[in-house]
Scaffold this active site. Structure first.
Site, PDB file in Angstrom:
ATOM      1  CB  SER A 135      31.275  -3.933  22.904  1.00  0.00           C
ATOM      2  OG  SER A 135      31.212  -4.583  23.012  1.00  0.00           O
ATOM      3  CB  CYS A 136      27.111  -0.920  23.338  1.00  0.00           C
ATOM      4  SG  CYS A 136      26.576   0.530  24.156  1.00  0.00           S
ATOM      5  N   PRO A 137      29.774   1.596  23.775  1.00  0.00           N
ATOM      6  CG  PRO A 137      30.047   3.800  23.931  1.00  0.00           C
ATOM      7  CD  PRO A 137      30.181   2.165  24.404  1.00  0.00           C
ATOM      8  CG  LEU A 138      33.578   1.751  21.520  1.00  0.00           C
ATOM      9  CD1 LEU A 138      35.181   0.472  21.927  1.00  0.00           C
ATOM     10  CD2 LEU A 138      35.070   2.470  21.203  1.00  0.00           C
TER      11      LEU A 138
END
Lengths: 172, 78
Positions: free
Chosen positions: B16-19
Site C-alpha cells: 500500500s501507499c506509500p511503500l
C-alpha cells in the site's frame, strides 16, 4: 522579464522544495499520517524537517524506555502515556489497546507499513527530526531518552523560521 | 521499447501507499545515473504517485503500462 535562456543559474538543478511538519500529537493515527508524509517527502527529495513537540515527542522516545522524567510528576506523565513509536494509542476506539491491535492487524493484511517502519525509512531518506527544547525540559526528557538520529533541540522561533521558508508546512 | 536494460526490479505488488514509492526510492539509491529500474505495483494510486514522484525528483518515467490490475513502471535515474 529575466532572459532565462542566458542565465546559467536556471540550467542548474532546481532548488529542492522544503516541507515542514509540526508533529504535535502523539496518537497512533496522527503519528501514522506524520510518518507517511515525512517518508514520502524524503523520497520526493524534499528538504523535510519534522519539529517534534508536546505529545509528539513521546513518539520519539526509545520504545524500551518505560518511564522518563526526573520528578514524580514527569514520571507519572510518562507512566500514564507509555512513550515510544510502538506504543501509540488511538484517539478514538482505543478500547484498552484493542483498537491499535486491530489497526496493526489490518495494516499487516493490507501491507501498510507501521509508523515505526516509516520512521526508519524517513530517517534513511534524510528527513530531519528535531525535538522541541521546551517540551524536553517540561517532561524531563533527556537526549539519551530519544531515538538515534534526532537533531539538536530547537525552539519556537526556529520552527517558525523553518515554516516561513518552507513550500508547505503542516501541524499534525 | 522491449530491449531496455533494467538494472534492478522492484516488486511492490500488494504493497500500500506509500511503500511502492519508498521501495522505488531505495532501489534508485543502488543504481547509477542513467540506469533503469522496473517497479511492479498493484496500488492503483501508484499511477499518479509515480508521475508526481518523477516530477518532484527529476527521475524519468520512461515507460508505464498496466494489465490485470498490475502496474509496471520503468524509471530512469537522473
Amino acid at each position: 522579464m529575466t532572459p532565462a535562456a542566458s542565465n546559467p543559474a536556471v540550467d542548474e538543478a532546481p532548488k529542492p522544495k522544503k516541507f515542514v511538519i509540526i508533529c504535535y500529537s502523539g496518537e497512533l493515527e496522527k503519528t501514522w499520517a506524520t510518518m507517511i508524509l515525512a517518508s514520502t517527502a524524503g523520497a520526493m527529495e524534499m528538504e523535510t524537517t519534522v519539529f517534534v513537540t508536546f505529545w509528539g515527542l513521546q513518539t520519539f522516545v526509545k520504545d524500551r524506555k518505560r518511564i522518563t522524567g526526573e520528578n514524580w510528576m514527569q514520571k507519572m506523565m510518562s507512566f500514564m502515556q507509555r512513550p515510544g513509536a510502538s506504543h501509540r494509542k488511538l484517539s478514538k476506539m482505543n478500547f484498552m489497546g484493542m483498537g491499535p491491535w486491530m489497526m496493526f492487524k489490518l495494516a499487516k493484511k493490507y501491507n501498510v507499513s507501521k509508523p515505526k517502519e516509516l520512521l526508519e525509512m524517513a530517517k534513511e531518506m534524510g528527513v530531519h527530526f528535531v525535538p522541541c527544547q521546551m517540551t524536553m525540559d517540561m517532561f524531563g526528557i533527556k537526549p539519551d531518552d530519544l531515538i538515534e538520529g534526532m537533531g539538536e533541540p530547537i525552539g519556537a522561533a526556529t520552527a517558525l523560521q523553518l515554516m516561513t521558508e518552507a513550500d508547505a508546512s503542516l501541524f499534525i | 521499447m522491449a530491449n531496455l536494460e533494467i538494472k534492478q526490479k522492484v516488486d511492490a505488488s500488494g504493497l500500500s501507499c506509500p511503500l511502492p514509492i519508498l521501495r522505488a526510492t531505495q532501489a534508485m539509491k543502488t543504481i547509477a545515473a542513467g540506469e533503469l529500474i522496473e517497479v511492479t505495483a498493484t496500488d492503483p494510486g501508484s499511477v499518479k504517485d509515480f508521475a508526481a514522484w518523477s516530477a518532484a525528483t527529476g527521475n524519468t518515467l520512461v515507460e508505464q503500462d498496466s494489465s490485470n490490475g498490475k502496474f509496471r513502471f520503468v524509471l530512469r535515474h537522473k
